[in-house]
Design a protein around this motif. Structure first.
Motif, short mmCIF file in Angstrom:
data_model
loop_
_atom_site.label_atom_id
_atom_site.label_comp_id
_atom_site.label_asym_id
_atom_site.label_seq_id
_atom_site.Cartn_x
_atom_site.Cartn_y
_atom_site.Cartn_z
N LEU A 283 -3.44 -5.22 5.02
CA LEU A 283 -2.05 -4.74 5.09
C LEU A 283 -1.22 -5.55 6.07
CD1 LEU A 283 0.17 -2.81 4.25
CD2 LEU A 283 -0.72 -1.17 5.93
N GLU A 284 -1.68 -5.73 7.30
CA GLU A 284 -0.88 -6.49 8.28
C GLU A 284 -0.67 -7.92 7.82
OE1 GLU A 284 -1.78 -6.19 12.43
OE2 GLU A 284 -2.32 -4.07 12.25
N ALA A 285 -1.72 -8.54 7.29
CA ALA A 285 -1.59 -9.92 6.80
C ALA A 285 -0.65 -9.97 5.60
CB ALA A 285 -2.96 -10.47 6.43
N GLN A 286 -0.67 -8.93 4.75
CA GLN A 286 0.22 -8.89 3.60
C GLN A 286 1.69 -8.84 4.04
OE1 GLN A 286 1.23 -5.76 0.19
NE2 GLN A 286 -0.94 -6.31 0.20
N GLY B 202 3.73 -9.87 -0.13
CA GLY B 202 2.71 -10.67 0.54
C GLY B 202 1.76 -11.30 -0.45
N SER B 203 2.31 -12.20 -1.27
CA SER B 203 1.48 -12.84 -2.29
C SER B 203 0.96 -14.19 -1.79
CB SER B 203 2.28 -13.03 -3.58
OG SER B 203 3.39 -13.87 -3.37
N ARG B 204 -0.25 -14.45 -2.21
CA ARG B 204 -0.85 -15.76 -1.95
C ARG B 204 -0.20 -16.78 -2.89
NH1 ARG B 204 -6.94 -13.35 -2.23
NH2 ARG B 204 -7.06 -12.59 -0.09
N PRO B 205 -0.49 -18.07 -2.71
CA PRO B 205 0.13 -19.09 -3.58
C PRO B 205 -0.08 -18.85 -5.08
CG PRO B 205 -0.84 -20.15 -1.68
CD PRO B 205 -1.25 -18.69 -1.62
N PRO C 35 -2.16 -10.43 -4.48
CA PRO C 35 -1.88 -9.75 -3.21
C PRO C 35 -2.87 -10.12 -2.11
CG PRO C 35 -2.10 -8.15 -5.01
CD PRO C 35 -2.55 -9.48 -5.52
N GLU C 36 -2.36 -10.27 -0.91
CA GLU C 36 -3.20 -10.38 0.28
C GLU C 36 -3.75 -8.98 0.54
OE1 GLU C 36 -5.31 -10.87 3.39
OE2 GLU C 36 -4.38 -12.69 2.58
#
Length: 135
Positions: free
Chosen positions: A49-52, A38-41, A45-46
């Motif tokens: 946890l759920e968003a990641q 769950g990496s941002r551009p 790491p985001e």
């Protein structure tokens, strides 16, 4: 040696080049996808946890799409989770949003101690649609 038939999702090639790996390679009718987090551009790491987990699947879906596939084409998945005992239920609730209906791909789950600041990584093998088999 046959050159690798690499698949790059739009907008993330510099990140893969910086880290010196291919996001996916087509070979003999299959797509082998590197572990996605769950990496941002920018590669960070985001934190949520759920968003990641959702972002990991978005990154995975972008690679599958670039190869002409969807998650329905996935035949094998390996999921790495940091501290699965405390995070599994939260992660699996989000995973089910993306996994689709049966029949499901095969699955190997592995508990790990470190993922470079991430809590989950998913790598898959997908069957390429006819006409996109790769070398």
């Amino acid at each position: 040696m046959t050159p690798r038939d690499v698949v790059f999702p739009a907008g993330r090639q510099a990140l893969y080049e910086k880290n010196r790996y291919s996001p996916a390679i087509r070979s003999n009718g299959f797509l082998f996808v590197s572990g996605q987090v769950g990496s941002r551009p920018d590669g960070s790491p985001e934190p949520d946890l759920e968003a990641q987990v959702r972002l990991a699947f978005q990154n995975l879906d972008a690679i599958l799409s670039a190869a002409g596939c969807t998650f329905d084409d996935v035949i094998d998945a390996t999921v790495f989770i940091v501290d699965p005992e405390s995070k599994f239920e939260t992660i699996w609730k989000v995973v089910s949003e993306h996994w689709g209906g049966p029949p499901h791909p095969t699955l190997t789950g592995i508990g790990v101690t470190w993922l470079y600041g991430f809590q989950l990584e998913i790598k898959v093998i997908a069957k390429l649609p006819e006409g996109r088999a790769g070398a």
